[in-house]
Design a protein around this motif. Structure first.
Motif, PDB file in Angstrom:
ATOM      1  N   MET A  98       0.738  -1.274  -0.242  1.00  0.00           N
ATOM      2  CA  MET A  98       0.084  -0.082  -0.177  1.00  0.00           C
ATOM      3  C   MET A  98       0.941   1.182   0.072  1.00  0.00           C
ATOM      4  O   MET A  98       1.942   1.289   0.472  1.00  0.00           O
ATOM      5  N   THR A  99       0.206   2.301  -0.447  1.00  0.00           N
ATOM      6  CA  THR A  99       0.850   3.680  -0.448  1.00  0.00           C
ATOM      7  C   THR A  99       0.133   4.599   0.152  1.00  0.00           C
ATOM      8  O   THR A  99      -0.832   4.567   0.571  1.00  0.00           O
ATOM      9  N   THR A 100       1.175   5.559   0.919  1.00  0.00           N
ATOM     10  CA  THR A 100       0.591   6.752   1.615  1.00  0.00           C
ATOM     11  C   THR A 100       0.631   7.982   0.712  1.00  0.00           C
ATOM     12  O   THR A 100       1.687   8.108  -0.254  1.00  0.00           O
ATOM     13  N   LEU A 101      -0.111   9.019   1.028  1.00  0.00           N
ATOM     14  CA  LEU A 101      -0.109  10.160   0.380  1.00  0.00           C
ATOM     15  C   LEU A 101      -0.060  11.410   1.289  1.00  0.00           C
ATOM     16  O   LEU A 101      -0.851  11.203   2.300  1.00  0.00           O
ATOM     17  N   SER A 102       0.577  12.482   1.135  1.00  0.00           N
ATOM     18  CA  SER A 102       0.338  13.805   1.640  1.00  0.00           C
ATOM     19  C   SER A 102       0.396  14.862   0.619  1.00  0.00           C
ATOM     20  O   SER A 102       0.641  14.971  -0.334  1.00  0.00           O
ATOM     21  N   THR A 103      -0.018  16.114   1.350  1.00  0.00           N
ATOM     22  CA  THR A 103      -0.169  17.297   0.418  1.00  0.00           C
ATOM     23  C   THR A 103       0.220  18.378   1.311  1.00  0.00           C
ATOM     24  O   THR A 103       0.162  18.468   2.662  1.00  0.00           O
ATOM     25  N   HIS A 104       0.563  19.568   0.809  1.00  0.00           N
ATOM     26  CA  HIS A 104       0.758  20.828   1.615  1.00  0.00           C
ATOM     27  C   HIS A 104       0.465  21.936   0.761  1.00  0.00           C
ATOM     28  O   HIS A 104       0.936  21.971  -0.545  1.00  0.00           O
ATOM     29  N   VAL A 105      -0.387  22.849   1.162  1.00  0.00           N
ATOM     30  CA  VAL A 105      -0.844  23.920   0.419  1.00  0.00           C
ATOM     31  C   VAL A 105      -0.262  25.253   0.688  1.00  0.00           C
ATOM     32  O   VAL A 105      -0.294  25.458   2.028  1.00  0.00           O
ATOM     33  N   LEU A 106       0.348  25.929  -0.100  1.00  0.00           N
ATOM     34  CA  LEU A 106       0.999  27.323   0.069  1.00  0.00           C
ATOM     35  C   LEU A 106       0.475  28.193  -0.481  1.00  0.00           C
ATOM     36  O   LEU A 106       0.338  28.313  -1.627  1.00  0.00           O
ATOM     37  N   ASP A 107       0.044  29.247   0.114  1.00  0.00           N
ATOM     38  CA  ASP A 107      -0.553  30.473  -0.452  1.00  0.00           C
ATOM     39  C   ASP A 107       0.665  31.422  -0.888  1.00  0.00           C
ATOM     40  O   ASP A 107       1.175  32.171  -0.184  1.00  0.00           O
ATOM     41  N   THR A 108       0.763  31.462  -2.290  1.00  0.00           N
ATOM     42  CA  THR A 108       2.050  32.196  -2.621  1.00  0.00           C
ATOM     43  C   THR A 108       1.659  33.595  -2.891  1.00  0.00           C
ATOM     44  O   THR A 108       2.550  34.620  -2.829  1.00  0.00           O
ATOM     45  N   ALA A 109       0.677  33.884  -2.585  1.00  0.00           N
ATOM     46  CA  ALA A 109       0.291  35.667  -2.577  1.00  0.00           C
ATOM     47  C   ALA A 109       0.362  35.984  -1.221  1.00  0.00           C
ATOM     48  O   ALA A 109       0.773  37.432  -1.358  1.00  0.00           O
ATOM     49  N   LYS A 110       0.414  35.447  -0.274  1.00  0.00           N
ATOM     50  CA  LYS A 110       0.689  35.995   1.253  1.00  0.00           C
ATOM     51  C   LYS A 110       2.020  35.455   1.542  1.00  0.00           C
ATOM     52  O   LYS A 110       2.588  35.832   2.564  1.00  0.00           O
ATOM     53  N   GLY A 111       2.623  34.249   1.082  1.00  0.00           N
ATOM     54  CA  GLY A 111       3.937  33.855   1.224  1.00  0.00           C
ATOM     55  C   GLY A 111       3.724  33.032   2.605  1.00  0.00           C
ATOM     56  O   GLY A 111       4.831  33.026   3.548  1.00  0.00           O
ATOM     57  N   CYS A 112       2.616  32.241   2.703  1.00  0.00           N
ATOM     58  CA  CYS A 112       2.637  31.430   4.148  1.00  0.00           C
ATOM     59  C   CYS A 112       1.662  30.289   3.738  1.00  0.00           C
ATOM     60  O   CYS A 112       1.060  30.190   2.677  1.00  0.00           O
ATOM     61  N   PRO A 113       1.878  29.486   4.799  1.00  0.00           N
ATOM     62  CA  PRO A 113       0.912  28.259   4.366  1.00  0.00           C
ATOM     63  C   PRO A 113      -0.606  28.472   4.431  1.00  0.00           C
ATOM     64  O   PRO A 113      -0.982  29.543   5.160  1.00  0.00           O
ATOM     65  N   ALA A 114      -1.256  27.954   3.669  1.00  0.00           N
ATOM     66  CA  ALA A 114      -3.028  28.076   3.515  1.00  0.00           C
ATOM     67  C   ALA A 114      -3.593  27.335   4.348  1.00  0.00           C
ATOM     68  O   ALA A 114      -3.808  26.098   4.199  1.00  0.00           O
ATOM     69  N   ALA A 115      -3.837  27.740   5.622  1.00  0.00           N
ATOM     70  CA  ALA A 115      -4.899  27.184   6.811  1.00  0.00           C
ATOM     71  C   ALA A 115      -6.207  27.199   6.458  1.00  0.00           C
ATOM     72  O   ALA A 115      -6.920  28.291   5.788  1.00  0.00           O
ATOM     73  N   GLY A 116      -6.846  26.216   6.424  1.00  0.00           N
ATOM     74  CA  GLY A 116      -8.498  26.283   6.353  1.00  0.00           C
ATOM     75  C   GLY A 116      -8.905  26.069   4.591  1.00  0.00           C
ATOM     76  O   GLY A 116      -9.953  26.236   4.466  1.00  0.00           O
ATOM     77  N   VAL A 117      -8.018  25.375   4.246  1.00  0.00           N
ATOM     78  CA  VAL A 117      -8.529  24.795   2.516  1.00  0.00           C
ATOM     79  C   VAL A 117      -9.089  23.228   2.668  1.00  0.00           C
ATOM     80  O   VAL A 117      -8.636  22.425   3.309  1.00  0.00           O
ATOM     81  N   THR A 118     -10.282  23.359   2.198  1.00  0.00           N
ATOM     82  CA  THR A 118     -11.090  22.252   1.934  1.00  0.00           C
ATOM     83  C   THR A 118     -10.384  21.183   0.958  1.00  0.00           C
ATOM     84  O   THR A 118     -10.127  21.548  -0.018  1.00  0.00           O
ATOM     85  N   GLY A 124       5.769   3.507  -1.834  1.00  0.00           N
ATOM     86  CA  GLY A 124       5.709   3.733  -0.497  1.00  0.00           C
ATOM     87  C   GLY A 124       4.961   5.289  -0.052  1.00  0.00           C
ATOM     88  O   GLY A 124       3.738   4.967   0.333  1.00  0.00           O
ATOM     89  N   HIS A 125       5.307   6.157  -0.568  1.00  0.00           N
ATOM     90  CA  HIS A 125       4.893   7.473  -0.249  1.00  0.00           C
ATOM     91  C   HIS A 125       5.112   8.411  -1.625  1.00  0.00           C
ATOM     92  O   HIS A 125       5.901   8.378  -2.065  1.00  0.00           O
ATOM     93  N   TYR A 126       3.802   9.348  -1.352  1.00  0.00           N
ATOM     94  CA  TYR A 126       3.869  10.247  -2.729  1.00  0.00           C
ATOM     95  C   TYR A 126       3.423  11.486  -1.838  1.00  0.00           C
ATOM     96  O   TYR A 126       2.690  11.348  -0.902  1.00  0.00           O
ATOM     97  N   HIS A 127       3.909  12.674  -2.297  1.00  0.00           N
ATOM     98  CA  HIS A 127       3.803  13.997  -1.732  1.00  0.00           C
ATOM     99  C   HIS A 127       3.373  14.976  -2.957  1.00  0.00           C
ATOM    100  O   HIS A 127       3.815  15.222  -3.750  1.00  0.00           O
ATOM    101  N   VAL A 128       2.028  15.585  -2.831  1.00  0.00           N
ATOM    102  CA  VAL A 128       1.500  16.491  -3.797  1.00  0.00           C
ATOM    103  C   VAL A 128       1.106  17.934  -3.054  1.00  0.00           C
ATOM    104  O   VAL A 128       0.377  17.936  -2.715  1.00  0.00           O
ATOM    105  N   PRO A 129       2.264  18.703  -3.314  1.00  0.00           N
ATOM    106  CA  PRO A 129       2.140  20.157  -2.804  1.00  0.00           C
ATOM    107  C   PRO A 129       1.384  20.909  -3.769  1.00  0.00           C
ATOM    108  O   PRO A 129       1.345  20.664  -5.201  1.00  0.00           O
TER     109      PRO A 129
END
Length: 110
Positions: free
Chosen positions: A1-21, A91-96
């Motif tokens: 089995m494989t695992t997945l992660s993501t990371h959303v960054l708000d490039t307009a503000k230059g910070c992580p994007a908290a609260g994205v569904t 193993g693991h995939y990361h999709v930012p």
């Protein structure tokens, strides 16, 4: 089995994007439905063991920018961003997602 992660960054503000569904779909079925934390991540997503196949991550971009108080065009240029990708048995995939109101970028991260 494989695992997945993501990371959303708000490039307009230059910070992580908290609260994205974020939703993950496989074979037209919702596998995960969550919201990014203060660091722009969904830690619960990584805990799901996924079989190989084609998946779609959906990011509710317009709802995020509206919640930030940003005035967007109607209809918004980017509403929901779908990213369709394949998972193997590696193993693991990361999709930012690098996000702004009028553009985005993604890649296979580590």
């Amino acid at each position: 089995m494989t695992t997945l992660s993501t990371h959303v960054l708000d490039t307009a503000k230059g910070c992580p994007a908290a609260g994205v569904t974020v939703r993950l779909l496989h074979d037209d079925r919702v596998v995960f439905d969550g919201v990014t934390n203060q660091d722009g991540r969904c830690p619960e997503l990584r805990e799901i063991a996924l079989p190989s196949g084609v998946y779609q991550l959906e990011f509710a971009a317009a709802a995020y920018f509206h919640a930030q108080g940003m005035k967007l065009a109607e209809p918004p240029f980017l509403n929901v961003i779908p990213i369709v990708f394949g998972l193997g048995n590696e193993g693991h995939y990361h999709v930012p997602l690098l996000l702004s109101p009028y553009g985005y970028s993604t890649y296979r991260g580590s």
